[in-house]
Scaffold this active site. Structure first.
Site, mmCIF file in Angstrom:
data_model
loop_
_atom_site.group_PDB
_atom_site.id
_atom_site.type_symbol
_atom_site.label_atom_id
_atom_site.label_comp_id
_atom_site.label_asym_id
_atom_site.label_seq_id
_atom_site.Cartn_x
_atom_site.Cartn_y
_atom_site.Cartn_z
ATOM 1 N N TYR B 101 1.560 -5.948 12.830
ATOM 2 C CA TYR B 101 2.693 -5.025 12.783
ATOM 3 C C TYR B 101 3.722 -5.381 13.843
ATOM 4 C CZ TYR B 101 0.308 -1.600 9.794
ATOM 5 O OH TYR B 101 -0.314 -0.958 8.760
ATOM 6 N N TYR B 140 -6.118 -6.559 8.195
ATOM 7 C CA TYR B 140 -6.225 -6.729 9.655
ATOM 8 C C TYR B 140 -7.416 -5.946 10.192
ATOM 9 C CZ TYR B 140 -3.671 -2.247 9.754
ATOM 10 O OH TYR B 140 -3.281 -0.956 9.550
ATOM 11 N N ARG B 150 -8.987 -3.237 7.733
ATOM 12 C CA ARG B 150 -8.208 -2.450 6.766
ATOM 13 C C ARG B 150 -7.852 -3.327 5.570
ATOM 14 N NH1 ARG B 150 -5.313 1.777 7.023
ATOM 15 N NH2 ARG B 150 -6.319 1.991 5.026
ATOM 16 N N HIS B 153 -2.325 -2.976 2.823
ATOM 17 C CA HIS B 153 -1.715 -1.715 2.364
ATOM 18 C C HIS B 153 -0.275 -1.624 2.832
ATOM 19 C CE1 HIS B 153 -3.312 -0.873 6.389
ATOM 20 N NE2 HIS B 153 -2.288 -0.063 6.516
ATOM 21 N N HIS B 155 2.457 1.480 3.843
ATOM 22 C CA HIS B 155 2.605 2.916 4.107
ATOM 23 C C HIS B 155 3.847 3.442 3.400
ATOM 24 C CE1 HIS B 155 -0.306 3.073 7.528
ATOM 25 N NE2 HIS B 155 0.039 1.812 7.668
#
Lengths: 184, 232
Positions: B101, B140, B150, B153, B155
């Protein structure tokens, strides 16, 4: 069954996670609701978010409230704010004190701020309301009336001494003095 | 309007111990049900703010092209009556193709991409349709439990037409082998409801020589016109 077969069912919620800042709170202007031209009493609304273990440094707080006359969605005041909490679990909105909302069939509601809280660890956001300590309309508020008396004080903001234009509100997610949350 | 039973089935609980962060944060006291007449506050006017020209194309927000698999993500936003929700703000954010991120607190040792920020916003059109161009995010690791990862995905954040319809959720990709091990997805009790968080590959959205298309339709709570009580 009383349900229509095949009717759409709401998409499940998922947590906002810890990494939302660049996506949702990059615009710091969303902390200032009391822009130029907004009528009403200027206040700083300081909101602190705590979980069982202490401050929540990665929450996102959204507020939504009426203008000084108790009206929503007016051209001069859209009433929406959004901020992340800091390392101390705190954020401060610059806004106005809302008026009593009188358009509900249930009767007049005391001045209040709707709060939508998101955080890592919250699989769904939670709703609460901020009311103002000492407001004469609190006793008549139809939503407060639904809250067990012993828990009502968790919905009240108060004024710290020496800061006349500031209202402080603590959201306790869990533990002693847990804030009242509402299901919509 | 969904019944409380339906909500309990299709929405995650607040306390879900396999997702450890819920343990100190899930409220434990019973919630106070707000009467329906209170719940219909008009939505914030947020969706009327201007949207920038590249806000819905995350591959064009920087001087160069981001690394990774270019994709189209599009879908329809509807209410529980199946009616389109037009002109509503859709915000999304995600990690890059390497699973990192653009965020100071993400210390996963994967590279940042100087050409990928990972945030987008758009408005639905008159038919409730939204569309983004982006990069397929990577999986990640996280520290929820040993060897926790995870699934890839994106958000999503949506407002809809009332205070009640506010939704923050996550979109997943088809056939991800990490699904059974992810407590965030598994927190949704109902398998059919979990499947609604998984986008579908869509050849019609796929652009030849350019990008694969994934369809992700979203249903927001509220604006149910006909009371269901009494109907059989």
């Amino acid at each position: 069954m009383t349900r229509d077969a095949g009717r759409p069912v709401a998409t499940p919620s998922q947590t906002v996670g810890p990494f939302f800042h660049f996506g949702l709170t990059a615009n710091a202007a969303l902390g200032t609701l009391a822009k130029d031209g907004v009528r009403g009493e200027r206040i700083g609304l300081r909101i602190r978010v705590l979980d069982r273990d202490g401050p929540v440094p990665d929450a996102m707080v959204e507020i939504y409230h009426a203008d000084a006359e108790g009206q929503y969605g007016q051209a001069h005041f859209d009433g929406f704010g959004r901020l992340p909490t800091d390392g101390d679990g705190t954020c401060v909105f610059e806004t106005i004190r809302p008026g009593a909302v009188s358009t509900r069939a249930d009767g007049a509601q005391a001045p209040h701020v709707n709060v939508c809280l998101f955080a890592r660890g919250l699989l769904r956001h939670v709703y609460t309301r901020i009311y103002f300590s000492g407001d004469a309309a609190l006793d008549e508020d139809p939503l407060i009336a639904l809250v067990p008396p012993a828990r009502r004080s968790t919905l009240l903001a108060s004024q710290p001494s020496g800061e006349p234009a500031v209202w402080e509100f603590t959201i306790r997610l869990q533990g002693e003095g847990e804030t009242v949350f509402f299901a919509l | 309007m969904s019944t409380p039973q339906e909500l309990a089935h299709s929405q995650p609980p607040l306390l879900y111990p396999p997702y450890k962060s819920t343990i100190p944060r899930a409220p434990a006291e019973p919630m106070i049900q707000v009467p329906r007449s209170f719940a219909d506050l008009a939505a914030p006017l947020f969706g009327h703010l201007p949207i920038g020209g590249t806000d819905n194309d995350l591959t064009r927000q920087h001087p160069g092209e981001p690394l990774g698999e270019r994709i189209v993500v599009a879908g329809r936003i509807a209410d529980e009556d199946g009616r389109a929700v037009p002109d509503t703000l859709v915000e999304l954010w995600q990690c890059n193709a390497a699973g990192r991120y653009f965020h100071a607190r993400d210390d996963h040792p994967a590279p940042l991409d100087p050409n990928f920020g990972g945030a987008g916003r758009t408005l639905t059109d008159a038919n409730g349709i939204y569309r983004f161009v982006t990069i397929k995010p990577g999986a990640y690791p996280w520290r929820n439990h040993h060897n926790a990862w995870r699934p890839a995905h994106i958000h999503f954040s949506l407002f809809g037409t009332s205070f009640q319809s506010r939704l923050v959720t996550q979109m997943y990709f088809p056939n991800d082998p990490l699904f059974p091990y992810d407590p965030i997805l598994q927190s949704v009790p109902d398998e059919a409801a979990r499947q609604r968080l998984v986008s579908q590959f869509d050849l019609a959205l796929t652009e030849p020589e350019w990008a694969l298309g994934y369809r992700f339709d979203i249903v927001l709570r509220g604006r149910h016109s006909t009371p269901f009580e009494g109907r059989v």
